[in-house]
Design a protein around this motif. Structure first.
Motif, PDB file in Angstrom:
ATOM      1  N   UNK A  70       0.814  -1.204   0.000  1.00  0.00           N
ATOM      2  CA  UNK A  70       0.000   0.000   0.000  1.00  0.00           C
ATOM      3  C   UNK A  70       0.843   1.247   0.000  1.00  0.00           C
ATOM      4  N   UNK A  71       0.234   2.350   0.426  1.00  0.00           N
ATOM      5  CA  UNK A  71       0.937   3.616   0.452  1.00  0.00           C
ATOM      6  C   UNK A  71       0.343   4.524   1.519  1.00  0.00           C
ATOM      7  N   UNK A  72       1.167   5.443   1.967  1.00  0.00           N
ATOM      8  CA  UNK A  72       0.717   6.480   2.898  1.00  0.00           C
ATOM      9  C   UNK A  72       0.091   7.562   2.033  1.00  0.00           C
ATOM     10  N   UNK A  73      -1.181   7.827   2.250  1.00  0.00           N
ATOM     11  CA  UNK A  73      -1.905   8.763   1.378  1.00  0.00           C
ATOM     12  C   UNK A  73      -2.204  10.095   2.035  1.00  0.00           C
ATOM     13  N   UNK A  74      -2.035  10.171   3.350  1.00  0.00           N
ATOM     14  CA  UNK A  74      -2.323  11.423   4.022  1.00  0.00           C
ATOM     15  C   UNK A  74      -1.438  11.663   5.220  1.00  0.00           C
ATOM     16  N   UNK A  75      -1.011  12.894   5.363  1.00  0.00           N
ATOM     17  CA  UNK A  75      -0.233  13.347   6.513  1.00  0.00           C
ATOM     18  C   UNK A  75      -0.579  14.816   6.661  1.00  0.00           C
ATOM     19  N   UNK A  76      -1.422  15.123   7.653  1.00  0.00           N
ATOM     20  CA  UNK A  76      -1.893  16.501   7.745  1.00  0.00           C
ATOM     21  C   UNK A  76      -1.826  17.033   9.168  1.00  0.00           C
ATOM     22  N   UNK A  77      -1.655  18.340   9.254  1.00  0.00           N
ATOM     23  CA  UNK A  77      -1.633  19.055  10.518  1.00  0.00           C
ATOM     24  C   UNK A  77      -2.704  20.124  10.428  1.00  0.00           C
ATOM     25  N   UNK A  78      -3.707  20.053  11.343  1.00  0.00           N
ATOM     26  CA  UNK A  78      -4.837  20.984  11.302  1.00  0.00           C
ATOM     27  C   UNK A  78      -5.097  21.579  12.667  1.00  0.00           C
ATOM     28  N   UNK A  79      -5.412  22.859  12.704  1.00  0.00           N
ATOM     29  CA  UNK A  79      -5.848  23.452  13.968  1.00  0.00           C
ATOM     30  C   UNK A  79      -7.208  22.883  14.345  1.00  0.00           C
ATOM     31  N   UNK A  80      -7.409  22.676  15.642  1.00  0.00           N
ATOM     32  CA  UNK A  80      -8.678  22.099  16.090  1.00  0.00           C
ATOM     33  C   UNK A  80      -9.453  23.104  16.939  1.00  0.00           C
ATOM     34  N   UNK A  81      -9.384  23.029  18.205  1.00  0.00           N
ATOM     35  CA  UNK A  81     -10.201  23.818  19.122  1.00  0.00           C
ATOM     36  C   UNK A  81      -9.904  25.315  18.985  1.00  0.00           C
ATOM     37  N   UNK A  82     -10.647  25.982  18.117  1.00  0.00           N
ATOM     38  CA  UNK A  82     -10.460  27.416  17.903  1.00  0.00           C
ATOM     39  C   UNK A  82     -11.108  28.175  19.063  1.00  0.00           C
TER      40      UNK A  82
END
Length: 167
Positions: A83-95
């Protein structure tokens, strides 16, 4: 008396013909499976962590080796993970009210193909995702290694469970 003996004998033979081994972690590995292979998981995510492919691939090998009786082969295993790594994300959460994030989430997504060469009807392809939150006051460079370790541990557990405990 002799009829009962034949019935018991037939029952024992019948039950031993279809065997599955259970491990302490709930995994069931059919007796006809002896070996496995894990292909290198390329990182195809838009955001790249340079060591994630190697870290994930080795962690999956270790998980299967340590939690099953299967033997790792470099090629031609009875079952194969790719398979493959398809996502690697950094997102702000509790605004917060001041529009500043109190927490940030690191998420990893992996697409996995499971091929069982002894029983092709058991083949599957799935996407696995896990995340860890951390304080936005922390720099990602300071916590990334620890977060990736926790995320990879969760994803490899989910893959193992789908492959060997999915009753």
């Amino acid at each position: 008396m002799m009829n009962k003996l034949w019935i018991y004998l037939a029952l024992i033979i019948g039950l031993s013909a279809c065997s599955v081994r259970l491990t302490l972690n709930g995994a069931s590995v059919p007796d006809n499976l002896k070996t496995f292979t894990v292909q290198y998981f390329e990182n195809r995510a838009p955001l790249i962590n340079p060591i994630l492919s190697q870290t994930f691939t080795e962690a999956l090998k270790d998980r299967i080796t340590n939690e099953s009786r299967l033997v790792l082969e470099s090629q031609n295993g009875d079952i194969d993970f790719s398979g493959e790594i398809t996502g690697y994300s950094i997102k702000p959460m509790a605004i917060q009210a001041d529009a500043i994030s109190a927490e940030t989430r690191l998420t990893v997504t992996v697409k996995v193909r499971y091929r069982n060469f002894k029983s092709p009807k058991d083949n599957w392809e799935s996407q696995f995702k896990a995340y860890e939150d951390y304080s936005s006051e922390q720099n990602i460079n300071d916590v990334e290694e620890e977060l990736v370790t926790l995320i990879v541990e969760q994803i490899t557990e989910d893959i193992f469970n789908k492959a060997f405990s999915d009753w």
